[in-house]
Motif scaffolding. Sequence first.
Motif, PDB file in Angstrom:
ATOM      1  N   PHE A  10       0.847  -1.184   0.000  1.00 48.86           N
ATOM      2  CA  PHE A  10       0.000   0.000   0.000  1.00 48.86           C
ATOM      3  C   PHE A  10       0.888   1.241   0.000  1.00 48.86           C
ATOM      4  O   PHE A  10       1.794   1.353   0.816  1.00 48.86           O
ATOM      5  CB  PHE A  10      -0.875  -0.026   1.262  1.00 48.86           C
ATOM      6  CG  PHE A  10      -1.893   1.055   1.346  1.00 48.86           C
ATOM      7  CD1 PHE A  10      -3.049   1.002   0.593  1.00 48.86           C
ATOM      8  CD2 PHE A  10      -1.706   2.128   2.203  1.00 48.86           C
ATOM      9  CE1 PHE A  10      -4.002   1.994   0.692  1.00 48.86           C
ATOM     10  CE2 PHE A  10      -2.650   3.124   2.306  1.00 48.86           C
ATOM     11  CZ  PHE A  10      -3.803   3.053   1.547  1.00 48.86           C
ATOM     12  N   HIS A  11       0.628   2.149  -0.929  1.00 51.99           N
ATOM     13  CA  HIS A  11       1.448   3.351  -1.081  1.00 51.99           C
ATOM     14  C   HIS A  11       0.550   4.587  -1.103  1.00 51.99           C
ATOM     15  O   HIS A  11      -0.615   4.501  -1.474  1.00 51.99           O
ATOM     16  CB  HIS A  11       2.252   3.286  -2.385  1.00 51.99           C
ATOM     17  CG  HIS A  11       3.191   2.129  -2.429  1.00 51.99           C
ATOM     18  ND1 HIS A  11       2.776   0.830  -2.662  1.00 51.99           N
ATOM     19  CD2 HIS A  11       4.521   2.060  -2.259  1.00 51.99           C
ATOM     20  CE1 HIS A  11       3.809   0.028  -2.633  1.00 51.99           C
ATOM     21  NE2 HIS A  11       4.886   0.741  -2.392  1.00 51.99           N
ATOM     22  N   LYS A  12       1.125   5.727  -0.726  1.00 49.19           N
ATOM     23  CA  LYS A  12       0.360   6.970  -0.817  1.00 49.19           C
ATOM     24  C   LYS A  12       1.261   8.109  -1.272  1.00 49.19           C
ATOM     25  O   LYS A  12       2.477   8.090  -1.076  1.00 49.19           O
ATOM     26  CB  LYS A  12      -0.339   7.304   0.497  1.00 49.19           C
ATOM     27  CG  LYS A  12       0.526   7.919   1.566  1.00 49.19           C
ATOM     28  CD  LYS A  12      -0.343   8.323   2.757  1.00 49.19           C
ATOM     29  CE  LYS A  12       0.479   8.934   3.857  1.00 49.19           C
ATOM     30  NZ  LYS A  12      -0.348   9.356   4.985  1.00 49.19           N
ATOM     31  N   SER A  13       0.611   9.096  -1.891  1.00 50.26           N
ATOM     32  CA  SER A  13       1.285  10.317  -2.316  1.00 50.26           C
ATOM     33  C   SER A  13       0.522  11.501  -1.756  1.00 50.26           C
ATOM     34  O   SER A  13      -0.704  11.534  -1.808  1.00 50.26           O
ATOM     35  CB  SER A  13       1.322  10.408  -3.845  1.00 50.26           C
ATOM     36  OG  SER A  13       1.911  11.640  -4.225  1.00 50.26           O
ATOM     37  N   GLU A  14       1.252  12.444  -1.218  1.00 45.88           N
ATOM     38  CA  GLU A  14       0.641  13.661  -0.680  1.00 45.88           C
ATOM     39  C   GLU A  14       1.026  14.891  -1.494  1.00 45.88           C
ATOM     40  O   GLU A  14       0.740  16.011  -1.098  1.00 45.88           O
ATOM     41  CB  GLU A  14       1.047  13.848   0.788  1.00 45.88           C
ATOM     42  CG  GLU A  14       0.548  12.710   1.654  1.00 45.88           C
ATOM     43  CD  GLU A  14       0.984  12.826   3.104  1.00 45.88           C
ATOM     44  OE1 GLU A  14       0.094  12.800   3.965  1.00 45.88           O
ATOM     45  OE2 GLU A  14       2.199  12.942   3.357  1.00 45.88           O
ATOM     46  N   ASP A  15       1.675  14.643  -2.663  1.00 46.92           N
ATOM     47  CA  ASP A  15       2.134  15.768  -3.486  1.00 46.92           C
ATOM     48  C   ASP A  15       1.808  15.546  -4.969  1.00 46.92           C
ATOM     49  O   ASP A  15       2.649  15.751  -5.840  1.00 46.92           O
ATOM     50  CB  ASP A  15       3.633  16.013  -3.290  1.00 46.92           C
ATOM     51  CG  ASP A  15       4.472  14.777  -3.570  1.00 46.92           C
ATOM     52  OD1 ASP A  15       3.938  13.771  -4.111  1.00 46.92           O
ATOM     53  OD2 ASP A  15       5.676  14.798  -3.258  1.00 46.92           O
ATOM     54  N   ALA A  16       0.567  15.121  -5.228  1.00 45.36           N
ATOM     55  CA  ALA A  16       0.074  14.915  -6.601  1.00 45.36           C
ATOM     56  C   ALA A  16       0.933  13.922  -7.379  1.00 45.36           C
ATOM     57  O   ALA A  16       1.207  14.105  -8.557  1.00 45.36           O
ATOM     58  CB  ALA A  16      -0.048  16.230  -7.347  1.00 45.36           C
ATOM     59  N   CYS A  17       1.386  12.889  -6.721  1.00 43.00           N
ATOM     60  CA  CYS A  17       2.123  11.769  -7.328  1.00 43.00           C
ATOM     61  C   CYS A  17       3.574  12.088  -7.677  1.00 43.00           C
ATOM     62  O   CYS A  17       4.231  11.310  -8.379  1.00 43.00           O
ATOM     63  CB  CYS A  17       1.399  11.234  -8.559  1.00 43.00           C
ATOM     64  SG  CYS A  17      -0.290  10.712  -8.219  1.00 43.00           S
ATOM     65  N   ALA A  18       4.110  13.193  -7.204  1.00 43.38           N
ATOM     66  CA  ALA A  18       5.530  13.487  -7.442  1.00 43.38           C
ATOM     67  C   ALA A  18       6.402  12.495  -6.682  1.00 43.38           C
ATOM     68  O   ALA A  18       7.436  12.052  -7.190  1.00 43.38           O
ATOM     69  CB  ALA A  18       5.863  14.918  -7.027  1.00 43.38           C
ATOM     70  N   THR A  19       5.986  12.131  -5.457  1.00 41.98           N
ATOM     71  CA  THR A  19       6.707  11.136  -4.665  1.00 41.98           C
ATOM     72  C   THR A  19       5.692  10.190  -4.035  1.00 41.98           C
ATOM     73  O   THR A  19       4.519  10.537  -3.866  1.00 41.98           O
ATOM     74  CB  THR A  19       7.548  11.786  -3.548  1.00 41.98           C
ATOM     75  OG1 THR A  19       6.670  12.495  -2.668  1.00 41.98           O
ATOM     76  CG2 THR A  19       8.602  12.727  -4.119  1.00 41.98           C
ATOM     77  N   TRP A  20       6.177   9.005  -3.687  1.00 38.82           N
ATOM     78  CA  TRP A  20       5.322   7.980  -3.075  1.00 38.82           C
ATOM     79  C   TRP A  20       5.960   7.476  -1.791  1.00 38.82           C
ATOM     80  O   TRP A  20       7.171   7.342  -1.708  1.00 38.82           O
ATOM     81  CB  TRP A  20       5.129   6.811  -4.043  1.00 38.82           C
ATOM     82  CG  TRP A  20       4.301   7.181  -5.219  1.00 38.82           C
ATOM     83  CD1 TRP A  20       4.743   7.641  -6.428  1.00 38.82           C
ATOM     84  CD2 TRP A  20       2.884   7.167  -5.289  1.00 38.82           C
ATOM     85  NE1 TRP A  20       3.672   7.899  -7.240  1.00 38.82           N
ATOM     86  CE2 TRP A  20       2.518   7.614  -6.577  1.00 38.82           C
ATOM     87  CE3 TRP A  20       1.872   6.824  -4.390  1.00 38.82           C
ATOM     88  CZ2 TRP A  20       1.193   7.723  -6.976  1.00 38.82           C
ATOM     89  CZ3 TRP A  20       0.556   6.926  -4.800  1.00 38.82           C
ATOM     90  CH2 TRP A  20       0.228   7.367  -6.077  1.00 38.82           C
ATOM     91  N   GLN A  21       5.108   7.192  -0.815  1.00 39.72           N
ATOM     92  CA  GLN A  21       5.546   6.606   0.451  1.00 39.72           C
ATOM     93  C   GLN A  21       4.978   5.194   0.544  1.00 39.72           C
ATOM     94  O   GLN A  21       3.771   4.994   0.332  1.00 39.72           O
ATOM     95  CB  GLN A  21       5.025   7.420   1.632  1.00 39.72           C
ATOM     96  CG  GLN A  21       5.484   8.842   1.677  1.00 39.72           C
ATOM     97  CD  GLN A  21       4.718   9.609   2.753  1.00 39.72           C
ATOM     98  OE1 GLN A  21       4.170   9.045   3.680  1.00 39.72           O
ATOM     99  NE2 GLN A  21       4.687  10.919   2.606  1.00 39.72           N
ATOM    100  N   ASP A  22       5.812   4.244   0.864  1.00 44.73           N
ATOM    101  CA  ASP A  22       5.351   2.875   1.078  1.00 44.73           C
ATOM    102  C   ASP A  22       4.804   2.792   2.506  1.00 44.73           C
ATOM    103  O   ASP A  22       5.537   2.986   3.471  1.00 44.73           O
ATOM    104  CB  ASP A  22       6.506   1.901   0.882  1.00 44.73           C
ATOM    105  CG  ASP A  22       6.074   0.454   0.975  1.00 44.73           C
ATOM    106  OD1 ASP A  22       4.941   0.166   1.409  1.00 44.73           O
ATOM    107  OD2 ASP A  22       6.885  -0.414   0.607  1.00 44.73           O
ATOM    108  N   MET A  23       3.519   2.514   2.632  1.00 43.13           N
ATOM    109  CA  MET A  23       2.854   2.454   3.932  1.00 43.13           C
ATOM    110  C   MET A  23       2.580   0.995   4.334  1.00 43.13           C
ATOM    111  O   MET A  23       1.679   0.722   5.113  1.00 43.13           O
ATOM    112  CB  MET A  23       1.549   3.251   3.895  1.00 43.13           C
ATOM    113  CG  MET A  23       1.703   4.680   3.399  1.00 43.13           C
ATOM    114  SD  MET A  23       2.958   5.651   4.265  1.00 43.13           S
ATOM    115  CE  MET A  23       2.193   5.922   5.836  1.00 43.13           C
ATOM    116  N   SER A  24       3.383   0.071   3.808  1.00 43.17           N
ATOM    117  CA  SER A  24       3.126  -1.355   3.977  1.00 43.17           C
ATOM    118  C   SER A  24       3.785  -1.987   5.191  1.00 43.17           C
ATOM    119  O   SER A  24       3.480  -3.123   5.523  1.00 43.17           O
ATOM    120  CB  SER A  24       3.596  -2.114   2.727  1.00 43.17           C
ATOM    121  OG  SER A  24       3.007  -1.593   1.574  1.00 43.17           O
ATOM    122  N   GLU A  25       4.700  -1.308   5.830  1.00 39.28           N
ATOM    123  CA  GLU A  25       5.469  -1.926   6.908  1.00 39.28           C
ATOM    124  C   GLU A  25       4.559  -2.547   7.965  1.00 39.28           C
ATOM    125  O   GLU A  25       4.748  -3.691   8.361  1.00 39.28           O
ATOM    126  CB  GLU A  25       6.425  -0.914   7.542  1.00 39.28           C
ATOM    127  CG  GLU A  25       7.404  -1.524   8.525  1.00 39.28           C
ATOM    128  CD  GLU A  25       8.311  -2.579   7.904  1.00 39.28           C
ATOM    129  OE1 GLU A  25       8.609  -3.568   8.602  1.00 39.28           O
ATOM    130  OE2 GLU A  25       8.723  -2.439   6.742  1.00 39.28           O
TER     131      GLU A  25
END
Length: 146
Positions: A10-25
């Motif tokens: 599961f990943h999320k972006s808070e900057d219109a898809c410029a960067t992604w954070q992996d929220m899978s841990e």
Amino acid sequence: IYVALKSKGFHKSEDACATWQDMSEGLKEFKGSLNIISTSIDPARPETVILATKYGLVRTTDGGKTWESIPLLSKDGKVKISAVAVNPVDPQQLYYTTDTTFYRSSDAGKTWEAKPLPATGVQTKLIVDPKKPEILYLGVNRPPKK
């Protein structure tokens, strides 16, 4: 923006898809939860996401920083969930389907009611009508026999 990738977490972006954070841990705590089948976001609280996974149902209320298991009537990892949905007006109302059964909770997953589907061995999709949340749409697909 959230993205669930089958077997990739599961990943999320808070900057219109410029960067992604992996929220899978935190998902790794629940065996099979990286295999995501369906997602549902609470529109009133977009940090709350429910994932239907090979493990079962898991929920985050903080955008993926932490995860918790939602108790089901069956044992974790023993049921194939096809779809999950949240009532957009009352997030206490949760729904999920398997290939044989429709489940409904009115207390955020503490207790469940079960109703058999009219057909068995099917794949389903669930949508709650955003304007009339008392209406649920259930799409049914019978996969080809192998």
